[in-house]
Design an enzyme around this catalytic site. Structure first.
Site, PDB file in Angstrom:
ATOM      1  N   LEU A  53      35.348  22.221  49.137  1.00 19.70           N
ATOM      2  CA  LEU A  53      34.754  23.177  48.207  1.00 19.70           C
ATOM      3  C   LEU A  53      34.420  22.542  46.860  1.00 19.70           C
ATOM      4  CD1 LEU A  53      37.208  26.174  48.829  1.00 19.70           C
ATOM      5  CD2 LEU A  53      35.222  25.472  50.182  1.00 19.70           C
ATOM      6  N   TYR A 103      19.993  19.764  42.276  1.00 24.86           N
ATOM      7  CA  TYR A 103      21.211  20.336  42.846  1.00 24.86           C
ATOM      8  C   TYR A 103      21.061  20.527  44.350  1.00 24.86           C
ATOM      9  CZ  TYR A 103      24.787  23.858  43.922  1.00 24.86           C
ATOM     10  OH  TYR A 103      25.838  24.544  44.484  1.00 24.86           O
ATOM     11  N   LYS A 107      23.239  18.763  47.452  1.00 22.90           N
ATOM     12  CA  LYS A 107      24.006  19.538  48.436  1.00 22.90           C
ATOM     13  C   LYS A 107      23.546  19.218  49.854  1.00 22.90           C
ATOM     14  CE  LYS A 107      26.720  22.404  47.409  1.00 22.90           C
ATOM     15  NZ  LYS A 107      28.185  22.294  47.166  1.00 22.90           N
ATOM     16  N   HIS A 279      53.161  76.555  29.719  1.00 22.25           N
ATOM     17  CA  HIS A 279      54.461  76.943  29.183  1.00 22.25           C
ATOM     18  C   HIS A 279      55.100  78.027  30.055  1.00 22.25           C
ATOM     19  CE1 HIS A 279      53.433  74.506  25.826  1.00 22.25           C
ATOM     20  NE2 HIS A 279      52.544  75.344  25.315  1.00 22.25           N
ATOM     21  N   VAL A 282      53.625  81.734  31.199  1.00 22.24           N
ATOM     22  CA  VAL A 282      52.183  81.780  30.938  1.00 22.24           C
ATOM     23  C   VAL A 282      51.410  81.774  32.253  1.00 22.24           C
ATOM     24  CG1 VAL A 282      50.232  80.498  29.967  1.00 22.24           C
ATOM     25  CG2 VAL A 282      52.354  80.731  28.660  1.00 22.24           C
TER      26      VAL A 282
END
Length: 368
Positions: A53, A103, A107, A279, A282
């Site tokens: 790699l 490049y 490769k 609460h 409620v």
């Protein structure tokens, strides 16, 4: 099995090293491209599989393409030819190997060296001509435009979009390392040019817009569909670039005499998530919907749910608490409410199948 990985500290190599170890391969050796010939020969001794790699893709001097790609592949293959047992090799090449850029030429020369090694030794060589690879641990302004956009947008920095319509072909790093690691367990697979799937097609403009929506979701609470495909992979990549000070963010909290209400997340097609507190004594709700549905989960406290069919008058009541995970679903056409019947504050998680639209709330007051 003894495995060697060149470029193990790079973006693709680091991800592959973790994947191999997760699959139970403990004898995995990182091979530094800076080793001299003697050190390289020792590192490759008794190796069964080599993932090559290491490479150069953004040098300061274009001559480094030849040195870092073609010449290193020639060195590596020369060392492997001299081994008593020629290892199989997987190589991370590039789709640019089919072109004429410096490049791409380097490769392709590396590919040729590896194919010559295969012909001389009979050891299988697998070549991946990869498009743009993206994912966690990639480097901004180096590995890919995805990394650059994610890094900058996560930090409030500007991005450059020269051509919104420029096409992009992308592969996700998790898919690449999964395909590569599978090779280790396929000893009879002949050498070949191999593909990684899926390959995602998009444009530079679409990429920038998608990553921008990830950033904006923290303020809008509207989350794109990040559960599959390219958007899933991009979101994972974006989050991996968050600085530590951005690991958490606040959402608005709305208070009234009944308790508090907090919206957590909204989606384009699967509704929204929120929670509320109530609460003791409620009651909330006391309304009905025609199409909207909701799911309630009491996280803590004790709740009484009441329902009445708005047409027939039929009633229903049930109780649940945080001690038992029960989903209570509201049904269109039934007015409903929820009362805190305990002595402490009640906390309830809520999902609605649609994002609240103030212009069409589909919520009609109707006390029980």
């Amino acid at each position: 099995m003894r495995i060697a990985v060149t470029g193990a500290s790079g973006f693709l190599g680091a991800n592959l090293m973790f994947r191999l170890r997760e699959r139970g391969h403990q004898n995995v050796l990182a091979v530094d491209h800076r080793l001299d010939d003697a050190q390289l020969a020792r590192a490759l001794r008794d190796v069964d599989f080599v993932f090559h790699l290491a490479g150069v893709n953004r040098p300061r001097d274009p001559t480094e393409f030849g040195t870092g790609n073609a010449l290193f592949a020639e060195r590596l293959t020369a060392m492997m030819k001299a081994l008593p047992h020629a290892p199989r090799v997987a190589y991370s090449s590039s789709i640019q190997a089919a072109g004429a850029t410096p490049y791409g030429v380097s490769k392709r020369a590396a590919e040729d060296a590896l194919k010559a090694y295969e012909a001389a030794t009979g050891a299988a060589v697998y070549i991946y001509r990869l498009p743009n690879v993206f994912g966690k641990w990639s480097r901004p302004n180096f590995n890919s435009v995805v990394a650059t956009f994610c890094y900058n947008i996560a930090r409030g920095l500007p991005i450059d979009v020269h051509d919104r319509h420029a096409p992009l072909e992308l592969v996700y790093v998790d898919d690449v390392v999964e395909a590569m690691s599978n090779l280790v367990d396929q000893p009879d697979l002949a050498g070949a040019f191999l593909d990684v799937r899926p390959v995602y097609g998009t444009t530079v403009g679409e990429l920038a817009d998608t990553i921008g929506r990830f950033r904006d979701s923290r303020s809008s609470l509207v989350m794109p569909g990040v559960g599959e495909g390219l958007v899933r992979a991009l979101y994972s990549t974006y989050v991996s670039f968050l600085p530590t000070e951005a690991f958490a963010y606040e959402v608005p909290r709305h208070e009234d005499p009944r308790g508090s209400f907090v919206e957590v997340l909204k989606t384009g097609s699967c509704g929204q998530f929120s929670y509320f507190t109530t609460h003791p004594g409620v009651t909330r709700g006391q309304h009905y919907h025609h199409s909207k549905t909701e799911k309630f989960l009491v996280i803590s406290g004790h709740a009484r749910f009441r329902f009445r069919h708005v047409q027939s008058g039929e009633t229903h009541e049930l109780r649940t608490s945080g001690a038992r995970p029960v989903i209570v679903e509201t049904v269109p056409g039934w007015t409903h409410d929820i009362t805190n019947v305990g002595d402490e504050e009640m906390v309830v998680m809520l999902w609605a199948n649609e994002v609240f639209d103030r212009s069409r709330p589909d919520t009609f007051a109707c006390p029980l």
